[in-house]
Each structure stands twice: as structure tokens, then as C-alpha cells.
Design an enzyme around this catalytic site. Structure first.
Site, PDB file in Angstrom:
ATOM      1  N   HIS A 148      27.912  42.469  43.566  1.00 52.81           N
ATOM      2  CA  HIS A 148      28.142  41.685  44.580  1.00 52.81           C
ATOM      3  C   HIS A 148      27.983  42.185  45.784  1.00 52.81           C
ATOM      4  CE1 HIS A 148      30.807  38.853  41.994  1.00 52.81           C
ATOM      5  NE2 HIS A 148      31.268  40.145  41.509  1.00 52.81           N
ATOM      6  N   CYS A 180      27.653  39.301  38.327  1.00 53.71           N
ATOM      7  CA  CYS A 180      29.045  39.392  37.431  1.00 53.71           C
ATOM      8  C   CYS A 180      29.420  38.599  36.569  1.00 53.71           C
ATOM      9  CB  CYS A 180      29.958  39.715  38.672  1.00 53.71           C
ATOM     10  SG  CYS A 180      31.162  40.642  38.010  1.00 53.71           S
ATOM     11  N   ARG A 210      40.166  47.942  36.225  1.00 51.07           N
ATOM     12  CA  ARG A 210      39.023  47.181  36.654  1.00 51.07           C
ATOM     13  C   ARG A 210      37.966  48.102  37.331  1.00 51.07           C
ATOM     14  NH1 ARG A 210      39.217  42.073  36.745  1.00 51.07           N
ATOM     15  NH2 ARG A 210      37.578  41.595  38.085  1.00 51.07           N
TER      16      ARG A 210
HETATM   17  N1  GLN Z   1      35.951  37.815  35.501  1.00 48.96           N
HETATM   18  C1  GLN Z   1      34.907  38.930  35.282  1.00 48.96           C
HETATM   19  C2  GLN Z   1      35.573  40.423  35.011  1.00 48.96           C
HETATM   20  O1  GLN Z   1      36.585  40.631  35.665  1.00 48.96           O
HETATM   21  C3  GLN Z   1      33.810  38.870  36.442  1.00 48.96           C
HETATM   22  C4  GLN Z   1      34.227  39.390  37.363  1.00 48.96           C
HETATM   23  C5  GLN Z   1      33.377  38.921  38.693  1.00 48.96           C
HETATM   24  O2  GLN Z   1      32.778  37.994  38.660  1.00 48.96           O
HETATM   25  N2  GLN Z   1      33.367  39.854  39.710  1.00 48.96           N
HETATM   26  O3  GLN Z   1      34.980  41.160  34.428  1.00 48.96           O
END
Ligand code: GLN
Length: 251
Positions: free
Chosen positions: A195, A94, A128
Site C-alpha cells: 500500500h 492486498c 498482523r
Molecule cells: N484483510 C486482509 C488482511 O488482513 C487484507 C488487508 C488489506 O487489504 N490491507 O490480511
């Protein structure tokens, strides 16, 4: 004489969300059950990355944490590229994955320059991308695997033309919720949005990374003796069912 596998964990204090540290625990346990010792070296901002590194690991992080380490990571472009040329394997999750590309523009418009090691760039989008994911992955020709995990990212990652994805999205958003691709693969380097942590439910991938890491010194990746992964397979099946039921639906 126990063979040692050296793992360099970049920014363990900043890039470590969603239990990404659990990936290292899995690598250590699966290495130990084959008589190998996993030596883990944390590498923070301004610290030296050992040239004798068999495996490099980067976890995920919120925009704020990414901004804290991005300048340091960008300065490591040559260091990481030469390690990869030297046969070092790599797993980046990520936020770490995003910053191995040319850069990440976060949702406030802040541009974070990346290391430019992976052929991609990332721009934060509306909303998101959150949920369970399953992808289809073929790291070795003809050897297809299902990979499951959990994604939570605002960034939309765009692979360069000709770049190789880590896998094809079956359920979930993946890189950008449109291309049908997830992650990026460059030889023995893998970047992914998954993840969970990723490796407990995908033991074959943990073994693939360990074999590639061992291959750095031996010239070729050895076959590792199989382990009893009944529990891992059950956990995989549960995650696959969840991804099938609810992956890829914008909140
Ligand atoms: N901050 C980055 C995003 O929002 C990565 C997020 C993460 O590592 N889960 O895309």
C-alpha cells in the site's frame, strides 16, 4: 486524437484503504503528461466488466469488506482470466490480491472463495504484518528495480510451486514473513501487499503498467517518454530508509 486507456476499478467503494485510490491518480497524471486520457470505470458488485478494459485495478480492504465482495469476485473468474488472455494488464493490492487467489481464510476461520486467477491462497495468521517494506523486482529480464511501500495484513499468502513472485523481500514481511517473497506476477498481472499508495514512490512501475495497458491494443508495449521524477525519487529514498530502519519487525 487523444488515445484513451480504459481502467476498470473493481469495487471502488469496498476495496479502498490506505489511499489505494491514489494509484489511479498517479496513472491518470502520468498518462496525461504523455497525451493519453485515462478513462476510469468503477465496477461494483453485480456490474459488468467492460470487455474493452486495458487495465484492471483492485485495492485493499479489511476482512469485512472483502467478505462483502468475495462471492461477486469469485463469479468473475472467467471474465478476468479471459481479459488477461486478451492482454489486459492488472494491479491488485492486498485484500484484492488475496481474493484473486483461490481463497482467503480470515482470522475468525471464515473461508472466502477467491477468483482463482492467481496461483496462491491465503490464511490469516497470529498478529498482523505491519510496516514499511522494500523489495527487489525484475519484471523485464535484467531490469531490476527497488520497490517501496507499506504493508498491513493478517493474511499469510502461499504461492503455488512454480508460481512467480512480484519481488524478493529486502526489508519487511512480504507474503508470509518467511518465504522471502512478496506478491505474485502472472504475465501482465501483478498482485502485491504494498500500500502507500504504491505508485507515487515507484513511478517506473506506474509506467510499466501504462505501457502494458497500451500494449493490449497495439500488440506490444510502447516505450513511454521519460518524465522528470525527481520528487518521486526523493520520496522513494525516504521510504527505503524507513523500510531499512524498521521494516519486518513484528509489533
Ligand atoms: N484483510 C486482509 C488482511 O488482513 C487484507 C488487508 C488489506 O487489504 N490491507 O490480511
Amino acid at each position: 486524437m487523444t488515445t484513451r486507456i480504459r481502467l476498470c476499478h473493481l469495487y471502488p467503494d469496498q476495496l479502498n484503504i490506505y489511499a489505494d485510490r491514489g494509484n489511479i491518480a498517479v496513472l491518470r497524471s502520468r498518462a496525461a503528461r504523455r497525451g493519453y486520457e485515462l478513462e476510469v470505470i468503477g465496477v461494483g458488485v453485480g456490474e459488468t466488466l467492460s470487455p474493452e478494459c486495458d487495465l484492471i485495478y483492485l485495492g485493499g480492504g479489511q476482512d469485512r469488506e472483502q467478505a462483502l465482495i468475495a462471492p461477486d469476485l469469485a463469479r468473475r473468474a472467467d471474465e478476468i482470466s479471459s481479459a488477461l488472455e486478451d492482454g489486459t494488464a492488472l494491479l491488485a493490492v492486498c485484500g484484492g490480491y488475496q481474493l484473486l487467489g483461490r481463497g482467503y481464510r480470515d482470522r475468525t476461520g471464515v473461508e472466502m472463495r477467491g477468483a482463482g486467477v492467481l496461483p496462491l491462497e491465503t490464511v490469516a495468521g497470529e498478529g498482523r504484518m505491519i510496516g514499511d517494506v522494500s523489495i527487489e523486482c525484475e519484471l523485464d529480464p535484467g531490469d531490476t528495480h527497488s520497490v517501496v511501500g507499506f504493508e498491513n495484513h493478517g493474511g499469510r499468502t502461499h504461492l503455488d510451486p512454480g508460481a512467480v513472485a512480484f519481488g524478493r523481500v529486502v526489508h519487511g514481511f512480504g507474503n508470509d514473513g518467511a518465504s522471502g517473497f512478496e506478491g505474485c506476477r502472472l504475465g501482465k498481472a501483478i498482485g502485491t501487499y504494498l500500500h502507500g499508495p504504491l505508485l507515487p514512490r515507484n513511478p517506473w512501475l506506474a509506467d510499466w503498467l501504462l505501457a502494458q495497458a497500451l500494449g493490449r491494443r497495439r500488440g506490444e508495449a510502447p516505450d513511454l517518454e521519460p518524465l522528470d521524477d525527481e520528487l518521486e525519487h526523493q520520496a522513494h529514498a525516504v521510504a527505503l530508509k524507513r523500510a531499512r530502519e524498521r521494516g519486518g519487525k513484528l509489533p
